[in-house]
Design a protein around this motif. Sequence first.
Motif: not given
Length: 253
Positions: A55-70
């Motif tokens: 679910a998180l990967e899908q939302l990231e793909l849709e531009g709703r979430l970002q994964r940031r180092r640290g």
Amino acid sequence: MGTTQLESVPEPKYWHLRTVLSEALDSEFTVGEILPNERDLAARFGVARATLRQALEQLELEGRLQRRRGVGTTVAPPRVGVAVGTEQHAWPGAEDDVWQPTDCAPAVPPASVADALESGRDESVHIVRRSRVTHGQPVAAELLYIPQSSVPDLSGIDAPSGAARARAVLRELHRLELEGQESAVELGSARADDAKELDRLPGAPVLVVTTRYIAEGRTAALSVATYRADTCRLTFGDSGGVEIHEDPERRAS
């Protein structure tokens, strides 16, 4: 965010969870806010961590979430419109070009690039590296492959590498008459070097724009530009004014 029973939902659990999370992002979180860790989220929604990650990967793909180092997973700001093509063809590095050259060095390109350039697979080409920044954040990285036959008069250039040589190679490329260009866009995953330059994690979704520049009836240069899929909305043409959103309360302009 409250708990939600997912057992009786006919659609895939991760997709329903994606919908629930999306609604929570709109109502309970603000841009830039860090989400709870995966263990806490999985426990809260009563799902396996594998389902949560989907679910998180899908939302990231849709531009709703970002994964940031640290930092972790944060709520993403709205996508930024990034023009990748206009009605007028122009060489890279032409006037008003938004890309900034960072390096240039001769090297043997990947076999697929050599085939596109119709050069020998062991033949060295000029590889120009450029970056693009929008609203203060890096949004794209480009590798521009230029065969030596496109820029034959570089003997007088002293700079062996770096931005100065990149600009010199581009100036020499402009001596050719550009006959046209063709672009294609596809979804990809960030490689380690692109991820580092774009401040993303390796494997993060990206948009890859490949552009072939044509002169004298052949491919005179090939650009492979990698854009952040989480922050960019690519636009084509001069206006770039078309927006379509799933939310029925927001009208297309």
